[in-house]
Design a protein around this motif. Sequence first.
Motif, PDB file in Angstrom:
ATOM      1  N   GLN A 140      25.216 -14.812  25.950  1.00 48.60           N
ATOM      2  CA  GLN A 140      25.348 -15.385  27.284  1.00 48.60           C
ATOM      3  C   GLN A 140      24.121 -16.134  27.789  1.00 48.60           C
ATOM      4  OE1 GLN A 140      26.773 -12.433  29.943  1.00 48.60           O
ATOM      5  NE2 GLN A 140      28.574 -11.986  28.718  1.00 48.60           N
ATOM      6  N   ARG A 191      26.763 -24.384  37.645  1.00 47.70           N
ATOM      7  CA  ARG A 191      27.253 -23.395  36.702  1.00 47.70           C
ATOM      8  C   ARG A 191      27.390 -23.966  35.302  1.00 47.70           C
ATOM      9  NH1 ARG A 191      30.589 -18.965  39.313  1.00 47.70           N
ATOM     10  NH2 ARG A 191      29.378 -18.638  41.206  1.00 47.70           N
ATOM     11  N   ASN A 192      27.443 -23.036  34.343  1.00 45.29           N
ATOM     12  CA  ASN A 192      27.536 -23.464  32.950  1.00 45.29           C
ATOM     13  C   ASN A 192      28.987 -23.733  32.555  1.00 45.29           C
ATOM     14  OD1 ASN A 192      28.752 -20.988  32.532  1.00 45.29           O
ATOM     15  ND2 ASN A 192      27.042 -20.101  31.397  1.00 45.29           N
ATOM     16  N   GLU A 232      31.046 -22.054  31.043  1.00 43.40           N
ATOM     17  CA  GLU A 232      31.957 -20.916  31.234  1.00 43.40           C
ATOM     18  C   GLU A 232      32.206 -20.645  32.718  1.00 43.40           C
ATOM     19  OE1 GLU A 232      29.368 -20.439  28.712  1.00 43.40           O
ATOM     20  OE2 GLU A 232      30.974 -21.282  27.479  1.00 43.40           O
ATOM     21  N   ARG A 245      29.945 -19.793  34.892  1.00 48.94           N
ATOM     22  CA  ARG A 245      29.038 -18.768  35.443  1.00 48.94           C
ATOM     23  C   ARG A 245      27.692 -19.405  35.758  1.00 48.94           C
ATOM     24  NH1 ARG A 245      30.970 -15.697  30.987  1.00 48.94           N
ATOM     25  NH2 ARG A 245      29.054 -16.266  29.910  1.00 48.94           N
ATOM     26  N   PRO A 246      26.926 -18.794  36.641  1.00 47.28           N
ATOM     27  CA  PRO A 246      25.577 -19.305  36.900  1.00 47.28           C
ATOM     28  C   PRO A 246      24.787 -19.377  35.589  1.00 47.28           C
ATOM     29  CG  PRO A 246      26.132 -17.590  38.488  1.00 47.28           C
ATOM     30  CD  PRO A 246      27.228 -17.597  37.464  1.00 47.28           C
ATOM     31  N   TRP A 247      23.837 -20.284  35.555  1.00 47.98           N
ATOM     32  CA  TRP A 247      23.010 -20.451  34.356  1.00 47.98           C
ATOM     33  C   TRP A 247      22.192 -19.185  34.100  1.00 47.98           C
ATOM     34  CZ3 TRP A 247      24.090 -24.597  31.534  1.00 47.98           C
ATOM     35  CH2 TRP A 247      24.670 -25.696  32.176  1.00 47.98           C
ATOM     36  N   ARG A 248      22.144 -18.798  32.836  1.00 50.41           N
ATOM     37  CA  ARG A 248      21.327 -17.638  32.463  1.00 50.41           C
ATOM     38  C   ARG A 248      20.159 -18.137  31.633  1.00 50.41           C
ATOM     39  NH1 ARG A 248      23.324 -12.435  32.564  1.00 50.41           N
ATOM     40  NH2 ARG A 248      22.558 -11.960  30.486  1.00 50.41           N
ATOM     41  N   GLU A 289      19.330 -15.423  36.448  1.00 44.58           N
ATOM     42  CA  GLU A 289      20.655 -16.000  36.687  1.00 44.58           C
ATOM     43  C   GLU A 289      20.583 -16.849  37.937  1.00 44.58           C
ATOM     44  OE1 GLU A 289      24.041 -12.871  35.272  1.00 44.58           O
ATOM     45  OE2 GLU A 289      24.340 -14.003  37.117  1.00 44.58           O
ATOM     46  N   GLU A 309      21.984 -20.639  40.256  1.00 45.51           N
ATOM     47  CA  GLU A 309      22.745 -21.874  40.456  1.00 45.51           C
ATOM     48  C   GLU A 309      21.865 -22.976  41.045  1.00 45.51           C
ATOM     49  OE1 GLU A 309      26.697 -21.605  42.134  1.00 45.51           O
ATOM     50  OE2 GLU A 309      26.722 -19.443  41.814  1.00 45.51           O
TER      51      GLU A 309
END
Lengths: 141, 236
Positions: A113, B122-123, B125, B127-130, B147, B149
């Motif tokens: 992830q 967001r990425n 997927e 979701r926020p960037w990790r 994590e 945005e």
Amino acid sequence: MRRVILTLVVTAAVLVLLLGYKTASLKSLPTVAIAPTSNSTSKAGTTKGTKTIDGAVVQTQFGPVQVRVTIKSGKLTEVVPLQLPSDRSRDQEIASYSVPILRSEALKAQSAQIDMVSGATYTSQGYIQSLQAALDQARGA
Amino acid sequence: MGMPISLALRRGEEPLADEVFGWLRWVDATFSTYKSDSEISRLVRGELRPHHTHPLVREVLGQAAALVAPTKGYFDIHARGQLDPSGYVKGWAVQMASELLLARGSHDHCINAGGDIRAHGRNAEGRPWRIAVQDPQDPAEIRWIIETEDLAVATSGTYARGDHVIDPHTGQAALALSSVTVVGQDLALADAYATAALAMGTDARHWLSMLEGYDAALIDAGGGTWSSIGWPCEDE
């Protein structure tokens, strides 16, 4: 040797960056199915829980790319390039980029992830097909 | 800029990558101290007068000069008598690239230039960037995962292949700290603060904790960690 069909998002960005070409964006390229070739080897290390796996030789538009991964107790600990597209004038440059990039990939591969890695020297995003092949081979083996 | 640059964009926004890389190549051609015909190199040799430089060159040099006092001289592009704005230019260039993308309607993107990162949205997927911060003493290990945005992340450090940051006051390599990561809104500032903090060594913790609008975490040479109160994540 079990053949495993792998599907992964192809991000040519890392390779083109290694070779100094203008790059397309990441995560917007089509998926590609690849299979490790029969010349991939898997040797169990003498240390308990260590595996060394050579990924498939991937033919890219710039030449062949192959990486070797080391997995210790199920954790990816090292990634080294075995084959990179050879272009005499750029060999050094490619080599100097590739190891930190591959280490960064190894780190991201431990946790699927992670999107980017912040570190003081060269880091990059994206999967190298050979690395992914080696990892999936390790999981499947 | 002599380093790998990666850019994550939404599917369909690929043409924006050309603009971003075009911008970064222009920055490199204009500011690189490794290019003898860059404006900076010509300035250093006296072949170009300051008032004849590109407006953005003047802007960058002005912004960087304004950081000498707030960083107690630990960030100084004229350190040791030679102009070298690279420590400011990298973060600034990526920050500008991110603002360019926003202006073009790209609200989900992440740019990484040599470990300096600007993330928005967001990425792929959703979701926020990790963003992982490496342990410099063991690049296969993650120390923190951020994590976000909307954040700039800059890391300055002494990794295996990196050059040491020099303490401008002593001219010696700064060795007390292994890496400093600074987060906030402006990547140019985050980059300069991280560089200054690394040069500061042990005094960096206090200085970093006083920064307005920026948070930080660091790893010292012994492997110990510290983070500011507002640092946005737990240790891994």
